[in-house]
Design a protein around this motif. Structure first.
Motif, PDB file in Angstrom:
ATOM      1  N   ARG A  12      13.967 -13.068  28.699  1.00  0.00           N
ATOM      2  CA  ARG A  12      15.114 -13.156  27.781  1.00  0.00           C
ATOM      3  C   ARG A  12      16.410 -13.342  28.545  1.00  0.00           C
ATOM      4  O   ARG A  12      16.559 -12.848  29.648  1.00  0.00           O
ATOM      5  CB  ARG A  12      15.251 -11.877  26.967  1.00  0.00           C
ATOM      6  N   ASN A  13      17.362 -13.976  27.917  1.00  0.00           N
ATOM      7  CA  ASN A  13      18.716 -14.044  28.452  1.00  0.00           C
ATOM      8  C   ASN A  13      19.395 -12.731  28.045  1.00  0.00           C
ATOM      9  O   ASN A  13      19.899 -12.601  26.935  1.00  0.00           O
ATOM     10  CB  ASN A  13      19.473 -15.249  27.897  1.00  0.00           C
ATOM     11  N   LEU A  14      19.384 -11.756  28.947  1.00  0.00           N
ATOM     12  CA  LEU A  14      19.885 -10.423  28.622  1.00  0.00           C
ATOM     13  C   LEU A  14      21.387 -10.391  28.402  1.00  0.00           C
ATOM     14  O   LEU A  14      21.894  -9.479  27.752  1.00  0.00           O
ATOM     15  CB  LEU A  14      19.479  -9.434  29.716  1.00  0.00           C
ATOM     16  N   ALA A  15      22.106 -11.380  28.902  1.00  0.00           N
ATOM     17  CA  ALA A  15      23.553 -11.439  28.678  1.00  0.00           C
ATOM     18  C   ALA A  15      23.857 -11.606  27.186  1.00  0.00           C
ATOM     19  O   ALA A  15      24.931 -11.216  26.726  1.00  0.00           O
ATOM     20  CB  ALA A  15      24.161 -12.582  29.479  1.00  0.00           C
ATOM     21  N   GLU A  16      22.918 -12.145  26.423  1.00  0.00           N
ATOM     22  CA  GLU A  16      23.111 -12.346  24.986  1.00  0.00           C
ATOM     23  C   GLU A  16      22.787 -11.096  24.154  1.00  0.00           C
ATOM     24  O   GLU A  16      23.114 -11.058  22.967  1.00  0.00           O
ATOM     25  CB  GLU A  16      22.250 -13.507  24.494  1.00  0.00           C
ATOM     26  N   LEU A  17      22.150 -10.094  24.761  1.00  0.00           N
ATOM     27  CA  LEU A  17      21.799  -8.865  24.047  1.00  0.00           C
ATOM     28  C   LEU A  17      22.993  -7.919  24.107  1.00  0.00           C
ATOM     29  O   LEU A  17      23.333  -7.394  25.163  1.00  0.00           O
ATOM     30  CB  LEU A  17      20.556  -8.227  24.670  1.00  0.00           C
ATOM     31  N   LYS A  18      23.621  -7.703  22.964  1.00  0.00           N
ATOM     32  CA  LYS A  18      24.823  -6.881  22.904  1.00  0.00           C
ATOM     33  C   LYS A  18      24.476  -5.390  22.921  1.00  0.00           C
ATOM     34  O   LYS A  18      23.379  -4.996  22.519  1.00  0.00           O
ATOM     35  CB  LYS A  18      25.616  -7.204  21.637  1.00  0.00           C
ATOM     36  N   SER A  19      25.403  -4.573  23.364  1.00  0.00           N
ATOM     37  CA  SER A  19      25.224  -3.114  23.362  1.00  0.00           C
ATOM     38  C   SER A  19      24.899  -2.630  21.954  1.00  0.00           C
ATOM     39  O   SER A  19      25.466  -3.117  20.976  1.00  0.00           O
ATOM     40  CB  SER A  19      26.490  -2.415  23.859  1.00  0.00           C
ATOM     41  N   GLY A  20      23.955  -1.679  21.873  1.00  0.00           N
ATOM     42  CA  GLY A  20      23.541  -1.138  20.584  1.00  0.00           C
ATOM     43  C   GLY A  20      22.508  -1.970  19.860  1.00  0.00           C
ATOM     44  O   GLY A  20      22.145  -1.670  18.733  1.00  0.00           O
ATOM     45  N   ARG A  21      21.973  -2.989  20.504  1.00  0.00           N
ATOM     46  CA  ARG A  21      20.973  -3.855  19.888  1.00  0.00           C
ATOM     47  C   ARG A  21      19.671  -3.748  20.664  1.00  0.00           C
ATOM     48  O   ARG A  21      19.667  -3.410  21.841  1.00  0.00           O
ATOM     49  CB  ARG A  21      21.438  -5.310  19.868  1.00  0.00           C
ATOM     50  N   LEU A  34      13.024  -3.516  24.087  1.00  0.00           N
ATOM     51  CA  LEU A  34      14.146  -3.443  25.017  1.00  0.00           C
ATOM     52  C   LEU A  34      15.422  -3.218  24.221  1.00  0.00           C
ATOM     53  O   LEU A  34      15.742  -3.997  23.319  1.00  0.00           O
ATOM     54  CB  LEU A  34      14.257  -4.738  25.816  1.00  0.00           C
ATOM     55  N   THR A  35      16.131  -2.140  24.540  1.00  0.00           N
ATOM     56  CA  THR A  35      17.387  -1.818  23.874  1.00  0.00           C
ATOM     57  C   THR A  35      18.501  -1.770  24.905  1.00  0.00           C
ATOM     58  O   THR A  35      18.339  -1.157  25.965  1.00  0.00           O
ATOM     59  CB  THR A  35      17.290  -0.446  23.160  1.00  0.00           C
ATOM     60  N   ARG A  36      19.583  -2.443  24.598  1.00  0.00           N
ATOM     61  CA  ARG A  36      20.770  -2.333  25.458  1.00  0.00           C
ATOM     62  C   ARG A  36      21.596  -1.193  24.882  1.00  0.00           C
ATOM     63  O   ARG A  36      22.244  -1.339  23.846  1.00  0.00           O
ATOM     64  CB  ARG A  36      21.565  -3.630  25.473  1.00  0.00           C
ATOM     65  N   GLU A  37      21.540  -0.044  25.545  1.00  0.00           N
ATOM     66  CA  GLU A  37      22.253   1.130  25.051  1.00  0.00           C
ATOM     67  C   GLU A  37      23.752   1.040  25.317  1.00  0.00           C
ATOM     68  O   GLU A  37      24.556   1.464  24.494  1.00  0.00           O
ATOM     69  CB  GLU A  37      21.679   2.396  25.694  1.00  0.00           C
ATOM     70  N   GLU A  38      24.103   0.544  26.479  1.00  0.00           N
ATOM     71  CA  GLU A  38      25.498   0.338  26.873  1.00  0.00           C
ATOM     72  C   GLU A  38      25.533  -0.926  27.724  1.00  0.00           C
ATOM     73  O   GLU A  38      24.494  -1.484  28.061  1.00  0.00           O
ATOM     74  CB  GLU A  38      26.014   1.522  27.693  1.00  0.00           C
ATOM     75  N   GLN A  39      26.712  -1.345  28.144  1.00  0.00           N
ATOM     76  CA  GLN A  39      26.837  -2.580  28.918  1.00  0.00           C
ATOM     77  C   GLN A  39      25.889  -2.609  30.123  1.00  0.00           C
ATOM     78  O   GLN A  39      25.213  -3.592  30.365  1.00  0.00           O
ATOM     79  CB  GLN A  39      28.288  -2.774  29.391  1.00  0.00           C
ATOM     80  N   ASN A  40      25.823  -1.523  30.883  1.00  0.00           N
ATOM     81  CA  ASN A  40      24.988  -1.466  32.092  1.00  0.00           C
ATOM     82  C   ASN A  40      23.859  -0.447  31.964  1.00  0.00           C
ATOM     83  O   ASN A  40      23.456   0.163  32.953  1.00  0.00           O
ATOM     84  CB  ASN A  40      25.842  -1.143  33.324  1.00  0.00           C
ATOM     85  N   GLN A  41      23.351  -0.266  30.747  1.00  0.00           N
ATOM     86  CA  GLN A  41      22.263   0.690  30.541  1.00  0.00           C
ATOM     87  C   GLN A  41      21.286   0.160  29.489  1.00  0.00           C
ATOM     88  O   GLN A  41      21.689  -0.173  28.379  1.00  0.00           O
ATOM     89  CB  GLN A  41      22.828   2.035  30.098  1.00  0.00           C
ATOM     90  N   PHE A  42      20.015   0.108  29.877  1.00  0.00           N
ATOM     91  CA  PHE A  42      18.952  -0.389  29.011  1.00  0.00           C
ATOM     92  C   PHE A  42      17.854   0.659  28.890  1.00  0.00           C
ATOM     93  O   PHE A  42      17.681   1.490  29.775  1.00  0.00           O
ATOM     94  CB  PHE A  42      18.321  -1.651  29.615  1.00  0.00           C
TER      95      PHE A  42
END
Length: 170
Positions: A113-122, A135-143
């Motif tokens: 996946r292009n992880l740059a497109e996965l916004k925080s909280g998604r 895979l959840t992006r909890e914060e900008q630098n936390q998955f």
């Protein structure tokens, strides 16, 4: 130069697979005490519980382990009026948190996946190497990776090798 990111296994949490028709989401939201997300990959939180919409009629609920029976009771009470499927999958999965300034780059070693497109909280269902994960992006630098228990050694092995390669400058 230090790698400065971490990979850790998180403590156990309660997890449910929730399936219901669109017309029952209002009743489900009322029983849970917060509105279920309506868009795929969107999450909503309230009081330690999170709902992540994975499909048109599918959510993953996470909560503290001790809150599971209350969720089951609340949703069982509305079942006659809001038919749904609630399955406790708490023992099926393990959560791994990847955090730090290189977290996205580290995950990209095995996730297409292009992880740059996965916004925080998604969050999304995807593949890590050959393993299906959430895979959840909890914060900008936390998955957070939710991985079936039987695949955790494989996923952790890949992450360990990737961390070592980053630390060596490869």
């Amino acid at each position: 130069m230090a790698f400065n990111s971490t990979v850790e296994t998180l403590p156990e949490m309660g997890r449910f697979s929730l399936r219901c028709k669109r017309e029952n989401t209002v009743a489900m939201s009322k029983a849970l005490g917060f509105e279920l997300p309506s868009s795929i990959s969107e999450s909503a939180q309230s009081g330690g519980m999170t709902a992540l919409k994975l499909g048109s009629d599918e959510w993953m609920l996470t909560c503290p382990m001790e809150a599971r029976s209350e969720i089951e009771k609340s949703l069982a009470a509305i079942y006659p009026d809001a038919v749904h499927s609630l399955t406790d999958i708490s023992s099926r999965e393990v959560s791994i948190r990847i955090s730090g300034p290189k977290a996205e780059e580290l995950l990209s070693t095995s996730c297409p996946r292009n992880l740059a497109e996965l916004k925080s909280g998604r969050g999304v269902r995807t593949i890590f190497d050959s393993v299906q994960v959430i895979l959840t992006r909890e914060e900008q630098n936390q998955f957070r990776l939710d991985v079936w228990r039987s695949f955790v050694p494989h996923v952790m092995g890949l992450l360990t090798v990737a961390v070592a390669e980053f630390e060596c400058g490869l």
